[in-house]
Every structure is written in C-alpha cells, then in structure tokens.
Motif scaffolding. Structure first.
Motif, PDB file in Angstrom:
ATOM      1  N   PHE A 187     -18.175  78.098  -4.669  1.00 20.54           N
ATOM      2  CA  PHE A 187     -18.849  77.130  -3.805  1.00 20.54           C
ATOM      3  C   PHE A 187     -20.356  77.237  -4.028  1.00 20.54           C
ATOM      4  O   PHE A 187     -20.901  78.349  -4.039  1.00 20.54           O
ATOM      5  N   PRO A 188     -21.047  76.118  -4.187  1.00 21.15           N
ATOM      6  CA  PRO A 188     -22.494  76.163  -4.499  1.00 21.15           C
ATOM      7  C   PRO A 188     -23.329  76.492  -3.267  1.00 21.15           C
ATOM      8  O   PRO A 188     -23.942  75.629  -2.650  1.00 21.15           O
ATOM      9  N   ILE A 189     -23.345  77.749  -2.896  1.00 17.03           N
ATOM     10  CA  ILE A 189     -24.083  78.172  -1.712  1.00 17.03           C
ATOM     11  C   ILE A 189     -25.294  78.976  -2.163  1.00 17.03           C
ATOM     12  O   ILE A 189     -25.259  79.680  -3.171  1.00 17.03           O
ATOM     13  N   SER A 190     -26.364  78.899  -1.404  1.00 19.75           N
ATOM     14  CA  SER A 190     -27.612  79.578  -1.745  1.00 19.75           C
ATOM     15  C   SER A 190     -27.986  80.532  -0.608  1.00 19.75           C
ATOM     16  O   SER A 190     -27.544  80.370   0.532  1.00 19.75           O
ATOM     17  N   PRO A 191     -28.791  81.566  -0.898  1.00 16.33           N
ATOM     18  CA  PRO A 191     -29.236  82.472   0.179  1.00 16.33           C
ATOM     19  C   PRO A 191     -29.960  81.745   1.306  1.00 16.33           C
ATOM     20  O   PRO A 191     -29.858  82.137   2.469  1.00 16.33           O
ATOM     21  N   THR A 192     -30.697  80.691   0.986  1.00 14.49           N
ATOM     22  CA  THR A 192     -31.377  79.936   2.040  1.00 14.49           C
ATOM     23  C   THR A 192     -30.387  79.308   3.000  1.00 14.49           C
ATOM     24  O   THR A 192     -30.582  79.301   4.224  1.00 14.49           O
ATOM     25  N   LEU A 193     -29.285  78.791   2.462  1.00 13.23           N
ATOM     26  CA  LEU A 193     -28.271  78.183   3.309  1.00 13.23           C
ATOM     27  C   LEU A 193     -27.601  79.229   4.197  1.00 13.23           C
ATOM     28  O   LEU A 193     -27.291  78.959   5.365  1.00 13.23           O
ATOM     29  N   ILE A 194     -27.392  80.436   3.678  1.00 14.21           N
ATOM     30  CA  ILE A 194     -26.794  81.504   4.485  1.00 14.21           C
ATOM     31  C   ILE A 194     -27.719  81.872   5.640  1.00 14.21           C
ATOM     32  O   ILE A 194     -27.273  82.076   6.782  1.00 14.21           O
ATOM     33  N   ILE A 195     -29.019  81.947   5.364  1.00 12.92           N
ATOM     34  CA  ILE A 195     -29.970  82.269   6.429  1.00 12.92           C
ATOM     35  C   ILE A 195     -29.964  81.178   7.498  1.00 12.92           C
ATOM     36  O   ILE A 195     -30.008  81.460   8.708  1.00 12.92           O
ATOM     37  N   LEU A 196     -29.882  79.922   7.082  1.00 20.10           N
ATOM     38  CA  LEU A 196     -29.845  78.832   8.051  1.00 20.10           C
ATOM     39  C   LEU A 196     -28.569  78.861   8.876  1.00 20.10           C
ATOM     40  O   LEU A 196     -28.583  78.521  10.072  1.00 20.10           O
ATOM     41  N   LEU A 197     -27.452  79.278   8.277  1.00 16.99           N
ATOM     42  CA  LEU A 197     -26.198  79.367   9.021  1.00 16.99           C
ATOM     43  C   LEU A 197     -26.218  80.517  10.022  1.00 16.99           C
ATOM     44  O   LEU A 197     -25.593  80.433  11.090  1.00 16.99           O
ATOM     45  N   LEU A 198     -26.896  81.611   9.667  1.00 13.98           N
ATOM     46  CA  LEU A 198     -26.959  82.758  10.571  1.00 13.98           C
ATOM     47  C   LEU A 198     -28.044  82.616  11.627  1.00 13.98           C
ATOM     48  O   LEU A 198     -28.069  83.387  12.595  1.00 13.98           O
ATOM     49  N   PRO A 245     -28.674  80.102  13.964  1.00 19.58           N
ATOM     50  CA  PRO A 245     -28.254  79.731  15.336  1.00 19.58           C
ATOM     51  C   PRO A 245     -27.617  80.872  16.118  1.00 19.58           C
ATOM     52  O   PRO A 245     -28.023  81.119  17.260  1.00 19.58           O
ATOM     53  N   PRO A 246     -26.614  81.613  15.573  1.00 20.55           N
ATOM     54  CA  PRO A 246     -26.079  82.714  16.388  1.00 20.55           C
ATOM     55  C   PRO A 246     -27.089  83.813  16.656  1.00 20.55           C
ATOM     56  O   PRO A 246     -27.041  84.457  17.700  1.00 20.55           O
ATOM     57  N   THR A 247     -28.028  84.023  15.729  1.00 21.30           N
ATOM     58  CA  THR A 247     -29.048  85.044  15.959  1.00 21.30           C
ATOM     59  C   THR A 247     -29.928  84.689  17.144  1.00 21.30           C
ATOM     60  O   THR A 247     -30.353  85.566  17.916  1.00 21.30           O
ATOM     61  N   LEU A 248     -30.199  83.408  17.322  1.00 18.80           N
ATOM     62  CA  LEU A 248     -31.040  82.985  18.437  1.00 18.80           C
ATOM     63  C   LEU A 248     -30.253  82.781  19.726  1.00 18.80           C
ATOM     64  O   LEU A 248     -30.786  82.982  20.823  1.00 18.80           O
ATOM     65  N   LEU A 288     -27.072  84.230  20.628  1.00 18.43           N
ATOM     66  CA  LEU A 288     -26.350  85.364  21.196  1.00 18.43           C
ATOM     67  C   LEU A 288     -27.186  86.187  22.173  1.00 18.43           C
ATOM     68  O   LEU A 288     -26.677  86.597  23.219  1.00 18.43           O
ATOM     69  N   PRO A 289     -28.471  86.480  21.893  1.00 17.67           N
ATOM     70  CA  PRO A 289     -29.241  87.227  22.908  1.00 17.67           C
ATOM     71  C   PRO A 289     -29.409  86.477  24.226  1.00 17.67           C
ATOM     72  O   PRO A 289     -29.645  87.100  25.261  1.00 17.67           O
ATOM     73  N   LEU A 290     -29.292  85.156  24.210  1.00 19.80           N
ATOM     74  CA  LEU A 290     -29.441  84.354  25.420  1.00 19.80           C
ATOM     75  C   LEU A 290     -28.113  84.030  26.083  1.00 19.80           C
ATOM     76  O   LEU A 290     -28.068  83.267  27.050  1.00 19.80           O
ATOM     77  N   THR A 291     -27.004  84.590  25.552  1.00 24.06           N
ATOM     78  CA  THR A 291     -25.684  84.306  26.106  1.00 24.06           C
ATOM     79  C   THR A 291     -25.556  84.914  27.505  1.00 24.06           C
ATOM     80  O   THR A 291     -25.900  86.087  27.708  1.00 24.06           O
ATOM     81  N   PRO A 292     -25.060  84.175  28.486  1.00 22.78           N
ATOM     82  CA  PRO A 292     -24.890  84.744  29.831  1.00 22.78           C
ATOM     83  C   PRO A 292     -23.848  85.850  29.836  1.00 22.78           C
ATOM     84  O   PRO A 292     -22.962  85.905  28.988  1.00 22.78           O
ATOM     85  N   GLY A 293     -23.943  86.750  30.790  1.00 23.77           N
ATOM     86  CA  GLY A 293     -23.065  87.908  30.837  1.00 23.77           C
ATOM     87  C   GLY A 293     -21.606  87.564  31.014  1.00 23.77           C
ATOM     88  O   GLY A 293     -20.732  88.259  30.472  1.00 23.77           O
ATOM     89  N   TRP A 294     -21.301  86.478  31.727  1.00 23.82           N
ATOM     90  CA  TRP A 294     -19.895  86.146  31.949  1.00 23.82           C
ATOM     91  C   TRP A 294     -19.191  85.678  30.675  1.00 23.82           C
ATOM     92  O   TRP A 294     -17.968  85.720  30.577  1.00 23.82           O
ATOM     93  N   ALA A 295     -19.964  85.251  29.651  1.00 24.47           N
ATOM     94  CA  ALA A 295     -19.354  84.755  28.409  1.00 24.47           C
ATOM     95  C   ALA A 295     -19.143  85.848  27.374  1.00 24.47           C
ATOM     96  O   ALA A 295     -18.409  85.641  26.404  1.00 24.47           O
ATOM     97  N   ILE A 296     -19.778  87.026  27.543  1.00 26.10           N
ATOM     98  CA  ILE A 296     -19.648  88.084  26.539  1.00 26.10           C
ATOM     99  C   ILE A 296     -18.215  88.595  26.403  1.00 26.10           C
ATOM    100  O   ILE A 296     -17.729  88.796  25.285  1.00 26.10           O
ATOM    101  N   PRO A 297     -17.453  88.842  27.506  1.00 24.69           N
ATOM    102  CA  PRO A 297     -16.059  89.268  27.315  1.00 24.69           C
ATOM    103  C   PRO A 297     -15.218  88.281  26.517  1.00 24.69           C
ATOM    104  O   PRO A 297     -14.359  88.689  25.732  1.00 24.69           O
ATOM    105  N   TRP A 298     -15.463  86.988  26.713  1.00 24.07           N
ATOM    106  CA  TRP A 298     -14.697  85.987  25.961  1.00 24.07           C
ATOM    107  C   TRP A 298     -15.078  85.981  24.484  1.00 24.07           C
ATOM    108  O   TRP A 298     -14.272  85.583  23.634  1.00 24.07           O
ATOM    109  N   LEU A 299     -16.299  86.410  24.159  1.00 21.39           N
ATOM    110  CA  LEU A 299     -16.698  86.510  22.760  1.00 21.39           C
ATOM    111  C   LEU A 299     -16.150  87.779  22.100  1.00 21.39           C
ATOM    112  O   LEU A 299     -15.867  87.795  20.899  1.00 21.39           O
TER     113      LEU A 299
END
Length: 486
Positions: free
Chosen positions: A241-252, A254-257, A259-270
């Motif tokens: 698949f034609p994937i580049s390191p820049t695309l991997i950084i862009l995919l990672l 959103p969760p990096t930003l 997950l730290p803001l996820t409310p406490g009640w949603a962490i068990p479900w994750l």
C-alpha cells in the motif's frame, strides 16, 4: 514496461567442516545422554572454534556495544547456563501453557472467566491493588499444599490424592516427578506449577517448550516486519500500500490529541476491547472469518478507493487538478514443463518456476495491453496504436497518445485488489488457470483435478502434472494525466 519482480535464486549455505574426533566412538548411557543433551544441541547449532568477542576501550560517557557483558562468550559457559535454565524454566512454561489455554479457547470456561474478570477490572480498576497480595497468597498456598494437605472446615485432613484425570508421572517422589493429565490428547501436559526440573522427562518437556517458543517469537517478528516497514517508509514493493511516514503521523495525530481529553466514564469502554481482542481473534468460529476479511469484496473495493486517494493527495496541486486515469497491462506466465513433470509434493515451487520464457509459440505474449474501459476514459483513447516487438525480446512500446503522460514520481503497481477477477487473486495479484487459460483459481496447487472448478478440464486425473495449474496472469497499472495545455 512494468518491472518484473526480482527473483532471488537460492544460495547454498556452506556448512562448516565437522571437527575431527580422535579416539574410538562409544555409545553413551542414558544418564550421560540426559546430562549432555544441551551440549549436543549447542554443538549442532554453533560453529566450532567460536572466536572471542573483542574488548574495545570503553570511553567515558559512551555505551559499549553489549552493556550486559558479564562473562566472555564461550561454549562451556553457554552450555552450563543453558542446562541450569532448563531446570528453572518450569514455572514459565506452566504459565505459558495457561495463557495459551485461555487465548486459544482450549478451556472455554477459563476463557469466559478471563473476559468477565477483565470487564470487572475495567470498571473497577482499584481491584488491581489486591494483585500483589493475591499472587503472594497463591504462591504460599501452593507451597504449603505440597508440604501437607490443607484441613477442611470441619477439621478433617483431605487425603493427598491427585485430581481426577491426572496422575503422578515419574514415581511418588514429588522431587522427581510431575503431575500430568490422563485425558486423551493431553497426555503429559503439566497441570500444576512445577518446581526445579530434576528428571529427564521434565527437562525434555522444558526443552520442547523452549523450542516451540522460539518458533512463535520468530513467527511474530516475521508477521510484524512488513508493518514495521510501513512505519519506516521502506516498503516500496509494487504490491504494498502506498503509505508514507507523513500519512502515518497524520493518522496518529487525532487519537494523540483526543485521548488525553477523553472523559473518565469512557476510559473503561476503551480498555474493554484490549482484553477481549485476543480471545475473540483466536476463537475457532471467528479465525477463518478474520483471515478472509482482508480479501473480501468490500475490503478490496475500499482498499482500491483509498489507494487512489492516497496517491492523488501526494500530487502537487497543479497536477492534481488535471484529468487522471489508469492504464493497465497483463503479465502472463507459464509453469516450467520440467518442474511440472517432476513428481513432487512440495507446497513451494522453486524460484523462477513460472516465467514468460515458457510461453508457447503463438500464445499470448508476456505483456499485453488492456484495452477495455477504465473509469471515465477508455484505454483506446490513451494507448498509442503503434507496437514494437523487437527480436531480442517480447516487449511493447508503452506509448501514450498526444497530451497524455505518466504521472511523475509514480511507478507501475500490481493490481492486488483483483476486482476484475471473479475468484479474487493471491496476495501478489496472480490468478492461476489451466492449460487453456480458463478455470481460474487463487492458488497454483490443484487439490482435486477431476471434475472440480479450477481443477482444469484438460489436466490428467493422475500424475504430477495434475497437481499444478500451469498458467497464471495478473494486472499492472499506472496512472496517467491529460495535459490540456492550461
């Protein structure tokens, strides 16, 4: 023309000469064989006359190549430590067996118990604070139970009889035997955490577990290497698949930003899917479905669409606004008649067994242009009509008509999605056919050549020639753009 995948001929590994043995050879006894089994294994794996590791000057503030050097590399030290390791690795082997029983549904009750326990831990994580005390308590009760039976609630001693379905192997002495299952198909499986292995049976069982564990670790690394190559940006094969390191950084990102803001009640479900993923992944009724999911029609269509979007996103803005289409060519190969005639049951064919060199005279060429419609633009409006077939090889001039040009920076790629095929393709994009280029299948080997689809009507019922489909083909594609002069 599309690049032909590189084929690496097999290389003969030069084996070191066996060391000369002076004196007369004598058959060792059972005791000597059991005590020197690790020496025999190491002698067969390692070359003779091992060189000593160099001891370079260790500059202050600079790490050595191997910071855990306590003793120099030597066969005697390695053999002695390996023998000691075999006698101490029993509890680790026992724990590995219990994990496999839960993970692979060998004991469904324990698997369901683990999934329920993990769900309880996700929603009540404070229970993990009891884990150290629980581990110490289990170890204490296990050791005490081996010394004397535990009394019941009524003050009556429980007789020290083995559990139903188990028996003591190696005698009554607990130091020279182990508890093994008598259930059919589970003979010799340890049912209790063993201590130091002292008998030959325990040592051989630990050695077998180490052997299998080495294979599992190697399989995991081999399976993970292609995905690690994606992250490193080193996988440039025409089937990847034609994937580049820049695309991997862009995919990672959103969760990096998020997950730290996820409310406490949603962490068990994750966290809940993290503990359930292993048992569900290896469930007997789901394993086949999960393996076939990447090759399903919907997954292949999604990959083809995503692949085109990724390539388009990497184009410059002035080029991405122009009309873009695909051109495709067939790659045709035939099985070597010599290989096809040899009676062999091997699953793997030798390198170069399929090649365009073995195509018959008057048959389709090694490379053939695809002239069917391709999206909005037909191939007839893109390909140049002139063809050049020089005498020194079967080649075509992949010339495009005026104002059409290949997209710069992109090369020929294999159509691994295979949406053109009714039966799909193998991971490399090949579709295998019989001698008349019909009865398609995704594998070369014919399981039942008589009267089955894909078996080949012209193939004989018996003989080695009926075990392989002698022809195969796949598509290569490359993107082109229209230069309208604006």
């Amino acid at each position: 023309m599309p690049p032909t995948p590189a084929r690496h001929p097999g290389r003969r590994a030069r084996c070191p000469p066996a060391p000369s043995q002076a004196g007369k050879f004598s058959v060792p006894g059972a005791a000597a064989l059991s005590s020197n089994v690790s020496d025999m294994v190491l002698s067969s794996l390692l070359p003779p006359n091992l060189p000593r590791l160099a001891q370079p000057h260790h500059a202050p503030g600079r790490a050595r190549e191997l910071t855990s050097q306590k003793e120099t590399l030597g066969l005697n030290v390695m053999s002695n430590n390996f023998r000691r390791f075999l006698t101490k690795v029993g509890p680790i082997v026992w724990l590995q067996d219990r994990v496999e029983e839960v993970l692979f549904w060998q004991k469904p009750l324990w698997t369901w118990a683990w999934m329920a326990l993990w769900a309880f831990i996700c929603f009540f994580p404070r229970i993990l604070l009891l884990l150290p005390s629980a581990i110490v308590l289990v170890i204490y009760l296990t050791v005490q139970e081996k010394k004397e039976p535990l009394p019941s609630l009524f003050g009556v001693l429980i007789p020290s009889a083995p559990d139903p379905g188990t028996e003591r192997v190696g005698g009554d002495d607990a130091s020279a035997s182990y508890t093994a299952s008598t259930v059919e198909g589970k003979e010799g499986a340890p049912q209790a955490p063993p201590g130091d292995a002292t008998s030959t049976t325990d040592i051989l069982m630990n050695m077998q577990a180490i052997q299998n564990l080495m294979g599992v670790i190697a399989d995991v690394f081999e399976a993970a290497t292609p995905w690690l190559n994606y992250i490193a940006g080193k996988d440039t094969s025409p089937t990847s698949f034609p994937i580049s390191p820049t695309l991997i950084i862009l995919l990672l990102l959103p969760p990096t930003l998020v997950l730290p803001l996820t409310p406490g009640w949603a962490i068990p479900w994750l966290l809940l899917p993290a503990g359930w993923a292993g048992p569900l992944l290896f469930h007997p009724n789901l394993t086949q479905l999960i393996e076939n999911l990447p090759r399903s029609r919907a997954a292949l269509e999604a990959r083809a669409e995503l692949e085109d979007r990724v390539l388009t996103d990497a184009l410059p803005d002035e080029l991405g606004r122009r009309p873009i289409a695909r051109v495709e060519v067939w790659e045709n190969e035939r099985l070597d008649p010599v290989v096809s005639a040899k009676p062999t049951a091997a699953a793997q064919l030798p390198a170069g067994a399929y090649s365009s060199r073995f195509l018959r005279p008057g048959e389709r060429g090694g490379w053939v242009k695809v002239r069917t419609a391709s999206g909005t633009y037909s191939h007839e409006h893109i390909w140049e009509d002139e063809e050049d077939r020089p005498d020194h090889g079967d080649r075509m001039a992949l010339a495009l008509k005026d104002r059409w040009a290949f997209v710069p920076g992109e090369d020929w790629r294999v159509d691994v999605c295979g949406l053109w095929s009714d039966v799909g393709t193998d991971p490399d994009g090949w579709v295998y056919t019989d001698d008349s280029w019909s009865n398609t299948a995704t594998v070369s080997k014919v399981d039942n050549p008589v009267g089955t689809p894909g078996g080949g009507a012209s193939a004989p019922a018996t003989g080695a020639a009926a075990t392989r489909r002698p022809t195969r083909r796949r598509r290569w594609w490359r993107r082109v753009y229209y230069d309208d002069g604006t």
